[in-house]
Design a protein around this motif. Structure first.
Motif, PDB file in Angstrom:
ATOM      1  N   ALA A   1       0.825  -1.206   0.000  1.00 36.07           N
ATOM      2  CA  ALA A   1       0.000   0.000   0.000  1.00 36.07           C
ATOM      3  C   ALA A   1       0.859   1.255   0.000  1.00 36.07           C
ATOM      4  N   LYS A   2       1.940   1.222   0.770  1.00 35.66           N
ATOM      5  CA  LYS A   2       2.834   2.383   0.822  1.00 35.66           C
ATOM      6  C   LYS A   2       3.536   2.584  -0.507  1.00 35.66           C
ATOM      7  N   ALA A   3       4.028   1.490  -1.104  1.00 33.18           N
ATOM      8  CA  ALA A   3       4.755   1.592  -2.376  1.00 33.18           C
ATOM      9  C   ALA A   3       3.854   2.097  -3.494  1.00 33.18           C
ATOM     10  N   GLU A   4       2.575   1.715  -3.456  1.00 33.63           N
ATOM     11  CA  GLU A   4       1.657   2.095  -4.536  1.00 33.63           C
ATOM     12  C   GLU A   4       0.769   3.278  -4.154  1.00 33.63           C
ATOM     13  N   ASN A   5       1.006   3.809  -2.938  1.00 36.00           N
ATOM     14  CA  ASN A   5       0.194   4.927  -2.446  1.00 36.00           C
ATOM     15  C   ASN A   5      -1.297   4.612  -2.597  1.00 36.00           C
ATOM     16  N   ALA A   6      -1.670   3.412  -2.112  1.00 39.05           N
ATOM     17  CA  ALA A   6      -3.037   2.910  -2.280  1.00 39.05           C
ATOM     18  C   ALA A   6      -3.590   2.468  -0.934  1.00 39.05           C
ATOM     19  N   ASN A   7      -4.891   2.450  -0.831  1.00 35.14           N
ATOM     20  CA  ASN A   7      -5.583   2.075   0.403  1.00 35.14           C
ATOM     21  C   ASN A   7      -5.957   0.595   0.360  1.00 35.14           C
ATOM     22  N   TRP A   8      -4.950  -0.277   0.160  1.00 34.60           N
ATOM     23  CA  TRP A   8      -5.239  -1.694  -0.050  1.00 34.60           C
ATOM     24  C   TRP A   8      -5.660  -2.396   1.231  1.00 34.60           C
ATOM     25  N   ILE A   9      -6.730  -3.164   1.111  1.00 38.99           N
ATOM     26  CA  ILE A   9      -7.206  -4.058   2.167  1.00 38.99           C
ATOM     27  C   ILE A   9      -7.254  -5.469   1.592  1.00 38.99           C
ATOM     28  N   TRP A  10      -6.649  -6.409   2.298  1.00 40.64           N
ATOM     29  CA  TRP A  10      -6.600  -7.814   1.851  1.00 40.64           C
ATOM     30  C   TRP A  10      -7.988  -8.430   1.842  1.00 40.64           C
ATOM     31  N   LYS A  11      -8.313  -9.125   0.750  1.00 42.74           N
ATOM     32  CA  LYS A  11      -9.616  -9.785   0.644  1.00 42.74           C
ATOM     33  C   LYS A  11      -9.507 -11.266   0.319  1.00 42.74           C
ATOM     34  N   GLY A  12      -8.284 -11.815   0.335  1.00 42.63           N
ATOM     35  CA  GLY A  12      -8.161 -13.255   0.162  1.00 42.63           C
ATOM     36  C   GLY A  12      -7.403 -13.668  -1.082  1.00 42.63           C
ATOM     37  N   SER A  13      -7.261 -14.986  -1.246  1.00 38.44           N
ATOM     38  CA  SER A  13      -6.516 -15.544  -2.373  1.00 38.44           C
ATOM     39  C   SER A  13      -7.209 -16.778  -2.901  1.00 38.44           C
ATOM     40  N   ASN A  14      -6.923 -17.102  -4.145  1.00 31.38           N
ATOM     41  CA  ASN A  14      -7.513 -18.261  -4.823  1.00 31.38           C
ATOM     42  C   ASN A  14      -6.398 -18.880  -5.661  1.00 31.38           C
ATOM     43  N   CYS A  15      -5.900 -20.039  -5.220  1.00 28.62           N
ATOM     44  CA  CYS A  15      -4.681 -20.601  -5.815  1.00 28.62           C
ATOM     45  C   CYS A  15      -5.000 -21.697  -6.830  1.00 28.62           C
ATOM     46  N   ARG A  16      -4.169 -21.759  -7.875  1.00 33.94           N
ATOM     47  CA  ARG A  16      -4.477 -22.700  -8.950  1.00 33.94           C
ATOM     48  C   ARG A  16      -4.216 -24.133  -8.492  1.00 33.94           C
ATOM     49  N   PRO A  17      -5.039 -25.044  -8.964  1.00 33.35           N
ATOM     50  CA  PRO A  17      -4.995 -26.432  -8.487  1.00 33.35           C
ATOM     51  C   PRO A  17      -3.774 -27.179  -9.009  1.00 33.35           C
ATOM     52  N   VAL A  18      -3.597 -28.361  -8.463  1.00 35.52           N
ATOM     53  CA  VAL A  18      -2.561 -29.330  -8.845  1.00 35.52           C
ATOM     54  C   VAL A  18      -1.169 -28.834  -8.436  1.00 35.52           C
ATOM     55  N   THR A  19      -0.714 -27.718  -9.045  1.00 37.17           N
ATOM     56  CA  THR A  19       0.638 -27.235  -8.735  1.00 37.17           C
ATOM     57  C   THR A  19       0.669 -26.347  -7.504  1.00 37.17           C
ATOM     58  N   HIS A  20      -0.400 -25.635  -7.245  1.00 37.70           N
ATOM     59  CA  HIS A  20      -0.511 -24.758  -6.078  1.00 37.70           C
ATOM     60  C   HIS A  20       0.675 -23.796  -5.976  1.00 37.70           C
TER      61      HIS A  20
ATOM     62  N   ASP B   1      -6.836 -10.975  -4.097  1.00 37.87           N
ATOM     63  CA  ASP B   1      -7.887  -9.957  -4.136  1.00 37.87           C
ATOM     64  C   ASP B   1      -7.506  -8.784  -3.234  1.00 37.87           C
ATOM     65  N   LEU B   2      -7.481  -7.590  -3.807  1.00 36.89           N
ATOM     66  CA  LEU B   2      -7.154  -6.375  -3.069  1.00 36.89           C
ATOM     67  C   LEU B   2      -8.302  -5.386  -3.197  1.00 36.89           C
ATOM     68  N   SER B   3      -8.726  -4.856  -2.048  1.00 35.62           N
ATOM     69  CA  SER B   3      -9.866  -3.944  -2.019  1.00 35.62           C
ATOM     70  C   SER B   3      -9.417  -2.540  -1.642  1.00 35.62           C
ATOM     71  N   ASN B   4     -10.018  -1.563  -2.283  1.00 37.14           N
ATOM     72  CA  ASN B   4      -9.772  -0.162  -1.940  1.00 37.14           C
ATOM     73  C   ASN B   4     -10.624   0.202  -0.728  1.00 37.14           C
ATOM     74  N   GLY B   5     -10.006   0.178   0.452  1.00 36.31           N
ATOM     75  CA  GLY B   5     -10.682   0.618   1.662  1.00 36.31           C
ATOM     76  C   GLY B   5     -11.654  -0.360   2.271  1.00 36.31           C
ATOM     77  N   GLY B   6     -11.702  -1.587   1.775  1.00 35.63           N
ATOM     78  CA  GLY B   6     -12.578  -2.599   2.362  1.00 35.63           C
ATOM     79  C   GLY B   6     -13.837  -2.883   1.578  1.00 35.63           C
ATOM     80  N   LYS B   7     -14.000  -2.293   0.395  1.00 34.77           N
ATOM     81  CA  LYS B   7     -15.183  -2.553  -0.424  1.00 34.77           C
ATOM     82  C   LYS B   7     -15.233  -4.013  -0.866  1.00 34.77           C
ATOM     83  N   ASP B   8     -16.434  -4.474  -1.236  1.00 35.51           N
ATOM     84  CA  ASP B   8     -16.565  -5.821  -1.796  1.00 35.51           C
ATOM     85  C   ASP B   8     -15.927  -5.910  -3.175  1.00 35.51           C
TER      86      ASP B   8
END
Length: 713
Positions: free
Chosen positions: A123-142, A148-155
């Motif tokens: 967030a500091k490097a990009e001067n953004a209001n990033w809030i973590w919203k999770g991850s979705n990893c590709r199968p088999v190889t993982h 997912d990054l949210s601006n200020g906590g939005k859906d």
């Protein structure tokens, strides 16, 4: 600031329930509008000194922040490949660290964590209001994940591809601009997703209804459409399921309303509609079977004409092969229909009238389910034995507890789950489901003194005679003399249950200080399965409110508390419940916390993402439905001359799920009729109203200052 009188307009709106082109205080729906934000700032300026200036605030804030930032809390564990990942926030990492360790290290008292992504640094490097919203990893190889990054906590989120080996975003990898979107890995280099693709591609609820596939290196403009729903749908979302044998099934969920979903399969022949009932939930895919919870009864015709149709009761967990889900019979080499002795679909578990299935998870060879008996949980597992059906086992866990399934392993049959109760700290366990063995991996330290607390369960009788259970958490030596400060916390909607959860904030800031907690299991929830929820849908909504009032009256009759010392807290749909509690029965409470609420129910469908909830509340554009919605809609039912208790109304500017206009207009209406209220709006946080531990600590400290002032003083 004093607002213009609009009582006559409100009375007209109540008399003629059809929604008018313009409603009172509609200008407050402009989320970032200059006039609306001036009003918000003025309200905040009035409320903050009252709550943060109270002598108790500093101590309550410090205690809340200590709990929320504690380094000895249980790390939420998620299997990714062979590793265990966790997202961690504390006072030094406000936005959080995505980190990982090995399973062996995680089992130890002091795991060795490796930082994968520092969201504060990003967030500091990009001067953004990033809030973590999770991850979705590709199968088999993982090895790669969609973050997912949210601006200020939005859906709404931005999606970026991240390499777990290099711990960096993939240069030239998948990157999807901000949208409310659902994305799944179709294969290692192809996504299947729905989002806002441009004008005419989102529903009235603000979600995508056009499903496309996107290959690596393609711009969004070149994504290939595979299915198109309707703007009248709530949404269309893709889900990709895989089993341990490498079989894959792609399911498209076309939500025609919040509770009715048309399930389709993406096959080699295109998109085909299944026969799975629309009130169902697909829980996973194991050994070639889809695992499905039925939220309505299902009469399934048999292919053998000599046999009667098979009936599955509402609430039943079943297994069904994709072919049978499509209604295709088993055929022989010459195309003849083959009658198999194997059940398909098969009953995995059928709850009784006082049971419900709360969560389901699948591993390579097992199905795990949390089953509640009279709101007290147990963990069951099920083994597929082919033509002999499913065999059930119950794993040993604490009695009278709440169980939460956390994460299933990507390979094998391991499952992280938690066990907790109102007064017992959360334990994280690792289950080896085939062996039937459990290991307690982590135990949360006690966050509040509980050895002098007692938990009881009572029943109240609602207006129509239905028995409504409720929990009371109190000091053991408490006297039933009506003087005890009591907070009632209920929800009553969307088939969500109020369970025996260990709440460190409530325990420390309320129970430890002598407060009483009341937790009603009112209709509209899922405590006793789909029927308990359906009993309070749409035109029957008043039943949920009658249930709440019956519990409150029972609390008073038992002299556990009294209206002078009793308050109600509700958030989201519970915020609607709070608004109704205030407007229908102001005599029952001396405090009402109305958080992130729905309140103008004649306009809720016009405010994101309100249209998606018509299946729960009804459609205000239909006069006959607007008529019964208008009877309870809190905004329309604030009346002059009524003695209301001081309400505390709070929301977030960045809540893009329940629009902040609901809370704003309700406060404005209370001011118009001269009713007392406090209003506070957090400018960050999203629907959860807490973007970081510091903001969350402030939120809870303000809540409990208000409750203390109203109920303890």
């Amino acid at each position: 600031m004093k607002l213009p009188a609009l009582a006559a307009t409100l009375l007209l709106a109540s008399a003629a329930p059809a929604v008018a082109a313009e409603t009172p205080f509609e200008w407050l729906e402009a989320v970032d509008g200059a006039r609306a934000m001036e009003w918000v700032q003025a309200e905040n300026a009035k409320t903050l000194p009252v709550l943060t200036g109270d002598a108790r605030y500093a101590g309550l804030h410090a205690e809340a922040l200590t709990i929320l930032s504690a380094k000895d809390r249980i790390p939420t564990s998620k299997f990714i490949g062979t590793g265990v990942y966790n997202f961690w926030q504390d006072a030094a990492n406000v936005r959080g660290l995505w980190r990982r360790t090995t399973l062996g290290s995680f089992r130890s008292a002091t795991p060795t964590w490796e930082t994968v992504l520092d969201v504060d640094a990003l967030a500091k490097a990009e001067n953004a209001n990033w809030i973590w919203k999770g991850s979705n990893c590709r199968p088999v190889t993982h090895d790669r994940c969609l973050v997912d990054l949210s601006n200020g906590g939005k859906d709404a989120v931005e999606v970026r591809e991240f390499d777990l080996k290099t711990k960096a975003f993939v240069e030239g990898g998948f990157r999807l601009s901000e949208s409310k979107q659902t994305v799944a890995w179709l294969d290692a280099d192809t996504l299947i997703l729905t989002r806002d693709w441009g004008p005419g591609t989102t529903t009235e609820s603000g979600y995508g209804f056009v499903v496309k596939t996107l290959k690596r290196g393609q711009p969004l403009s070149e994504a290939k459409e595979v299915y198109r729903g309707s703007p009248k749908d709530v949404s269309v979302t893709p889900m990709v399921y895989r089993d341990a044998k490498g079989q894959r099934v792609v399911v498209l969920r076309r939500a025609v309303d919040f509770f009715h979903t048309e399930f389709l399969l993406l096959t080699d022949k295109g998109v085909e509609k299944t026969q799975i009932p629309q009130r169902s939930t697909i829980q996973g895919f194991v050994n070639g079977d889809l695992i499905v919870t039925l939220e309505e009864s299902w009469t399934r015709p048999r292919f053998d004409k000599d046999k009667d149709p098979k009936v599955f009761a509402s609430g039943t967990l079943i297994s069904i092969t994709p072919d049978k889900a499509l209604g295709k019979p088993l055929t022989g080499p010459n195309g003849e229909i083959v009658i198999s002795n194997n059940c398909d679909p098969c009953v995995v578990f059928e709850p009784n009238a006082r049971q419900s299935i709360d969560q389901v998870e699948v591993t390579d060879n097992r199905v795990a389910a949390v089953v509640y008996d009279n709101v007290r949980g147990r963990l069951m597992t099920f083994q597929d034995r082919g033509e002999w059906g499913w065999r059930a086992s119950t794993l040993p866990t604490a009695d009278n507890a709440s169980i939460n399934l956390v994460s299933a392993s990507d390979g094998g049959d391991q499952l992280f789950f938690t066990v907790e109760s109102f007064v017992s700290p959360t334990q994280l366990s690792l289950g080896e489901l085939v062996a039937g063995k459990l290991e307690v991996v982590k135990t949360m330290p006690a966050r509040f003194k509980a050895d002098d607390l007692t938990v009881e369960q009572f029943e109240a009788t609602s207006k129509d005679g239905t028995k409504i259970p409720y929990f009371v958490i109190r000091k053991t030596n408490l006297k039933y003399d009506g003087s005890n400060p009591a907070q009632v916390f209920a929800y009553g909607g969307f088939q969500l249950s109020k369970l025996p959860l260990y709440d460190p904030i409530n325990g420390k800031l309320w129970l430890e200080r002598g407060g009483v907690q009341i937790v009603p299991n009112i209709r509209g929830g899922g405590e006793f399965g789909p029927a308990w929820h359906e009993a309070a849908l749409k035109q029957n909504r008043q039943r949920a409110y009658d249930d709440l009032f019956a519990v409150a009256e029972d609390v008073v009759a038992r002299k556990i508390s009294s209206p002078r010392h009793m308050g109600f807290y509700g958030r989201s749909n519970g915020g609607l419940l709070a608004g109704v509690a205030l407007t229908q029965r102001p005599d029952l409470w001396n405090a009402v916390v109305v958080e992130s609420p729905l309140l103008d129910m004649l306009r809720y469908h016009l405010l994101p993402a309100g249209a998606s909830w018509i299946g729960e509340y009804g459609d205000p554009t239909k006069p006959e439905e607007a008529a019964w919605i208008a009877k309870y809609s809190p905004f329309q039912n604030v009346k002059p001359g009524v003695k209301y208790p001081l309400a505390y109304i709070t929301t977030s500017t960045k809540d893009d799920r329940v629009h902040p206009g609901h809370a704003r207009k309700f406060a404005a209406r209370l001011e118009e009729v001269g009713a007392p209220y406090l209003y506070y709006e957090n400018t960050d946080g999203g629907h959860a109203n807490a973007a970081d531990p510091a903001a969350n600590a402030k939120r809870w400290a303000m809540h409990y200052v208000y409750l203390s002032r109203q109920l303890m003083d």
